[in-house]
Motif scaffolding. Structure first.
Motif, short mmCIF file in Angstrom:
data_model
loop_
_atom_site.label_atom_id
_atom_site.label_comp_id
_atom_site.label_asym_id
_atom_site.label_seq_id
_atom_site.Cartn_x
_atom_site.Cartn_y
_atom_site.Cartn_z
N SER A 19 0.91 -1.35 -0.09
CA SER A 19 0.05 -0.06 0.12
C SER A 19 0.88 1.15 0.00
O SER A 19 2.10 1.21 0.38
N ARG A 20 0.17 2.40 -0.62
CA ARG A 20 1.18 3.66 -0.61
C ARG A 20 1.00 4.19 0.70
O ARG A 20 1.50 5.20 1.16
N ASP A 21 0.14 3.72 1.77
CA ASP A 21 0.06 4.17 2.86
C ASP A 21 1.06 3.81 3.92
O ASP A 21 1.22 2.65 4.10
N PRO A 22 1.73 4.59 4.40
CA PRO A 22 2.99 4.19 5.04
C PRO A 22 2.48 3.45 6.41
O PRO A 22 3.35 2.77 6.98
N GLU A 23 1.44 3.65 7.01
CA GLU A 23 0.96 2.83 8.11
C GLU A 23 0.73 1.54 7.80
O GLU A 23 0.76 0.53 8.74
N ALA A 24 0.48 1.09 6.47
CA ALA A 24 0.34 -0.51 6.19
C ALA A 24 1.59 -1.19 6.61
O ALA A 24 1.45 -2.16 7.35
N LEU A 25 2.70 -0.79 6.22
CA LEU A 25 3.97 -1.26 6.23
C LEU A 25 4.41 -1.41 7.82
O LEU A 25 4.74 -2.51 8.35
N PRO A 29 -22.04 -8.16 3.19
CA PRO A 29 -20.63 -7.77 2.59
C PRO A 29 -20.69 -6.40 1.75
O PRO A 29 -21.92 -6.30 1.09
N GLY A 30 -19.84 -5.53 1.71
CA GLY A 30 -19.92 -4.55 0.93
C GLY A 30 -18.26 -4.36 0.11
O GLY A 30 -17.36 -4.72 0.93
N TYR A 31 -18.30 -4.02 -0.84
CA TYR A 31 -16.89 -4.11 -1.62
C TYR A 31 -16.28 -2.79 -2.04
O TYR A 31 -17.19 -1.90 -2.58
N ALA A 32 -15.07 -2.43 -2.25
CA ALA A 32 -14.64 -1.30 -2.65
C ALA A 32 -14.03 -1.33 -4.16
O ALA A 32 -13.90 -0.36 -4.54
N SER A 33 -14.06 -2.54 -4.56
CA SER A 33 -13.91 -2.72 -6.19
C SER A 33 -14.64 -4.04 -6.30
O SER A 33 -15.06 -4.88 -5.36
N GLY A 34 -14.40 -4.24 -7.68
CA GLY A 34 -15.02 -5.78 -8.42
C GLY A 34 -16.70 -5.45 -8.66
O GLY A 34 -17.05 -4.49 -8.81
N TYR A 43 -12.60 -5.16 6.98
CA TYR A 43 -12.08 -6.64 6.59
C TYR A 43 -10.69 -6.27 5.62
O TYR A 43 -10.75 -6.82 4.44
N PHE A 44 -9.70 -5.73 6.38
CA PHE A 44 -8.58 -5.39 5.62
C PHE A 44 -7.57 -5.84 6.53
O PHE A 44 -7.66 -5.64 7.70
N THR A 45 -6.34 -6.28 6.22
CA THR A 45 -5.29 -6.67 6.81
C THR A 45 -4.56 -5.41 7.46
O THR A 45 -4.19 -5.58 8.61
N ALA A 46 -4.60 -4.30 6.77
CA ALA A 46 -3.85 -3.17 7.31
C ALA A 46 -4.52 -1.79 6.55
O ALA A 46 -5.16 -1.91 5.53
N PRO A 47 -4.09 -0.79 7.12
CA PRO A 47 -4.77 0.62 6.52
C PRO A 47 -4.36 0.77 5.05
O PRO A 47 -3.22 0.29 4.90
N GLY A 48 -5.31 1.55 4.46
CA GLY A 48 -4.99 1.75 2.89
C GLY A 48 -6.12 2.50 2.54
O GLY A 48 -7.25 3.07 3.26
N ARG A 49 -5.94 2.80 1.13
CA ARG A 49 -6.86 3.54 0.36
C ARG A 49 -8.33 2.96 0.76
O ARG A 49 -9.29 3.56 1.05
N PHE A 50 -8.37 1.68 0.23
CA PHE A 50 -9.72 1.17 0.42
C PHE A 50 -10.35 1.12 1.56
O PHE A 50 -11.50 1.50 1.74
#
Length: 323
Positions: free
Chosen positions: A67-73, A232-237, A262-269
């Protein structure tokens, strides 16, 4: 002086010593050769990996999306620190599919011997079926397995429940009833529980298996929440999107809507999905944090690693292990 009958003379003693030295050297050489040729082919509860012996366990390669979000790493790094704490001595490495360093291809190129890739992904889809196997195929020097993705699993429902509980405490709006309520309260501790609903916000995929996996997680979370509906709700697909799921719950009379991230880490979605409930819910909604480094997620990473070792032999090309 003539030696006693049956007693070795000086020449016999020398011959015996030479034979013993030769046998010792031969045994040492044979042991070395067997270690080189036979490592990884031994059998046992862990396919010959002896945790208490001198054999090195297969490296656990955690595969994150990136992810481009530095918090993800930072979040994934904290998760792997928990994994290392659960299994001291287990070599653990990180590789990203895209956007972050180290990339998976670079991680695999630096490894030798045996490895088990554990996708930090929450459903089946293109990454688990194509990207990760392709990366392993490009590293033929490794003997590798690919474990199943993290989801669905009751441990994820446990972590989602905990994240909702944290968000609900901050907002003063608990979700769920009975023993599964986030606050551990009964029905008396929840104002109008029939008005509550949860959207399980996921990344989304065009792969129908991904939707099946997310739906199973939604059912597990609903049960954990004492029957609160979870859509369920989706950010894409192909959808439904998170706003569409919020509207569906509202139309059914559930105007206290929370979003389980339902994401492993922070990010845009994850940010996009959390904002949807605030914009569309009739009353201020609850948006939970992503799963992150929750202890249940760390336990699940170790479980997938161990399941992969127990389920298939290490061999190139990689074996993909399902659950």
């Amino acid at each position: 002086m003539t030696p006693h009958s049956g007693s070795p003379g000086p020449d016999s003693t020398t011959d015996l010593d030479s034979a013993q030295r030769l046998m010792t050297r031969f045994t040492a050489q044979l042991t070395t050769q067997l270690d080189r040729l036979g490592h990884g082919n031994r059998r046992g509860s862990h396919e010959g990996v002896r945790q208490g012996g001198r054999d090195r366990p297969p490296t656990l390669v955690a595969v994150a999306h990136g992810s481009r979000d530095p918090e993800a790493l930072r979040t994934v790094t904290a998760l792997l620190d928990r994994v290392r704490a659960l299994r001291p001595g287990l070599p653990v490495r990180l590789g990203h599919i895209e956007l972050n360093q180290p990339l998976l291809a670079d991680t695999l190129a630096a490894l030798r011997g045996e490895s088990v890739l554990v996708p930090l992904l929450l459903s089946r889809g293109y990454h688990t079926k194509q990207d990760i196997p392709d990366a392993v195929a490009a590293a033929p020097h490794l003997a590798a397995r690919i474990a199943a993705p993290l989801g669905p699993d009751p441990l994820l429902a446990e972590a989602l429940h905990a994240r909702l509980a944290e968000a609900a405490r901050r907002a003063g709006a608990p979700y769920g009833t009975g023993d599964g309520a986030p606050h551990g309260t009964g029905a008396a501790g929840v104002a109008a529980p029939h008005r509550a609903g949860v959207v399980l916000a996921a990344a989304g995929s065009r792969d129908p298996d991904a939707a099946v996996d997310v739906a199973r997680t939604a059912a597990l979370l609903s049960a954990r929440l004492g029957g609160v509906p979870v859509l369920p709700g989706y950010a894409s697909g192909s959808g439904p999107t998170v706003p569409e799921a919020v509207r569906a719950l509202t139309a059914l009379g559930h105007d206290r809507v929370a979003v389980a991230s339902y994401f492993t880490a922070p990010g845009r979605f994850a940010t996009q999905c959390a904002n949807a409930v605030q914009e569309l819910s009739a009353t201020p909604g609850v948006a939970a944090a992503p799963l992150g480094a929750h202890p249940a997620v760390a336990r699940l990473v170790v479980r997938r690693y161990e399941q992969a070792i127990a389920s298939a032999p290490l061999s190139p090309p990689a074996a993909t292990v399902g659950v």
